[in-house]
Design a protein around this motif. Sequence first.
Motif, short mmCIF file in Angstrom:
data_model
loop_
_atom_site.label_atom_id
_atom_site.label_comp_id
_atom_site.label_asym_id
_atom_site.label_seq_id
_atom_site.Cartn_x
_atom_site.Cartn_y
_atom_site.Cartn_z
N GLN A 13 0.83 -1.20 0.00
CA GLN A 13 0.00 0.00 0.00
C GLN A 13 0.87 1.26 0.00
O GLN A 13 0.58 2.23 -0.71
CB GLN A 13 -0.92 -0.01 1.21
N HIS A 14 1.93 1.23 0.79
CA HIS A 14 2.84 2.39 0.85
C HIS A 14 3.80 2.44 -0.33
O HIS A 14 4.49 3.43 -0.51
CB HIS A 14 3.65 2.35 2.15
N GLN A 15 3.89 1.35 -1.08
CA GLN A 15 4.85 1.21 -2.17
C GLN A 15 6.28 1.41 -1.66
O GLN A 15 7.13 2.00 -2.34
CB GLN A 15 4.54 2.20 -3.30
N LEU A 16 6.52 0.90 -0.45
CA LEU A 16 7.85 1.02 0.16
C LEU A 16 8.63 -0.26 -0.11
O LEU A 16 8.14 -1.36 0.15
CB LEU A 16 7.72 1.24 1.67
N PRO A 17 9.86 -0.17 -0.62
CA PRO A 17 10.63 -1.39 -0.92
C PRO A 17 11.07 -2.12 0.34
O PRO A 17 11.30 -1.51 1.39
CB PRO A 17 11.85 -0.86 -1.69
N LEU A 18 11.21 -3.42 0.20
CA LEU A 18 11.78 -4.28 1.24
C LEU A 18 13.16 -4.73 0.79
O LEU A 18 13.29 -5.38 -0.24
CB LEU A 18 10.88 -5.50 1.46
N ILE A 19 14.19 -4.33 1.53
CA ILE A 19 15.55 -4.78 1.26
C ILE A 19 15.82 -5.96 2.19
O ILE A 19 15.94 -5.79 3.40
CB ILE A 19 16.59 -3.68 1.51
N SER A 20 15.87 -7.15 1.63
CA SER A 20 16.00 -8.35 2.45
C SER A 20 17.23 -9.15 2.04
O SER A 20 17.43 -9.42 0.85
CB SER A 20 14.75 -9.23 2.32
N HIS A 21 18.00 -9.55 3.04
CA HIS A 21 19.14 -10.42 2.77
C HIS A 21 18.65 -11.72 2.13
O HIS A 21 17.60 -12.25 2.50
CB HIS A 21 19.86 -10.74 4.07
#
Length: 416
Positions: free
Chosen positions: A226-234
């Motif tokens: 919804q926020h269009q916020l990226p997830l940086i995941s190892h």
Amino acid sequence: MTLSRSRRNFLIAGGLLAGGAAIGALSRPWLINPCLAALPADLGEHPLLKRVWAGVDPAMVWDCHVHLAGVGDGSSGIAISQDMLSPLSPMQYLQRLFYLNAGCAHDAPDRVDQSYVERLHNLMEGMAPGAKLMLFAFEHAHDDTGRARPEASAFFVPNEYARRVAAESPEWFEWVCSIHPYRADCVDALDAAVAQGARAVKWLPPAMGIDPASQRCDRFYAALAQHQLPLISHAGEEKAVHGIGEASWGNPLRLRRALDAGVRVVMAHCASMGDDVDLDQGSEGPRVRSFDLFARMMAEPAYRDRLYADISAIILRNREVSVIRQIVETTEWHGRLLFGSDYPLPGILPLISPATMADEGLLDEAAVPVLEGVREHNPILFDFALKRLLVSDGVRLPASVFETRRFFDSSLARAA
């Protein structure tokens, strides 16, 4: 189990000897970061450095993978595990010493946290004006019930501290929040972080106790989308940080759940180390390289606008040369690769060898002494320059890989 006094004393002595060896290692000049300041004129004006900035808009260069670190001796709220402070856990103790030396905060009694940030200021003064670092918060490990487990967390960097450091120097820094999806208040915490300008969310699943394929993550994924916020995941194997999760939770395929929920996912390091079960063939599938699973997912049309990767750590000695070559040569990936340094790791001198890369044909030999000189003064500039100069079969990473602001700054998308 109860240890006899002699056995206990033996273990303590062994730990102290190992800790002494760890401290002794940092006395060797070829192992330690000399922490020099501004580049001397011959390096600062070197044609090679002018070339690495050519064609790149510095105002678009946001290093998307930078760790804040410290020991909690200021008002930061940072906490680190007792194992990292104790010679009785020599590997973790040595890691702490190297990380703080890499960040030039190893010789600053009672002001380690402040010295680490001051060094970041110093490094940014040596970058082209407009370039920025995205500073990571780092969440506590949590158990399956969503309860924080600080005693089982390797380290903790509060969101508020990352936000504050970025706010105090907005010309140099952006910030990335870290929120555990099992927390009862995870969506509220995400809403607050977005309102305070967080550019992404950072996870390290095996250390934090996060299974990205668990339905417990669904409400958090919905909020991220919804926020269009990226997830940086190892993704891939993790060696640097200890925690309470399963090693298998770094399997790239476990991030399908986030992608299928509409989240933009950035796989840290291109999953460039280790191997994982091929879950596409079931839970008992064969083990294959994590990087090959990443490559498979990058080829899937459904993920073309959702799956991205950062190129942090891909040049470390423990990466296969074939992996570096494939990342550089696969031009169809270039529009989905994002520059990240994984600082402070580029400041740990033994981890990256420009000479070895030149031997493998990935660098011009003439660049090696220049890069090694730059590293002694500015490891972030060193990492940027080395990756700009990488070449494999005549192919280089384009400027767009380094202009990461276009991905993380939603205001640019609105303006377009």
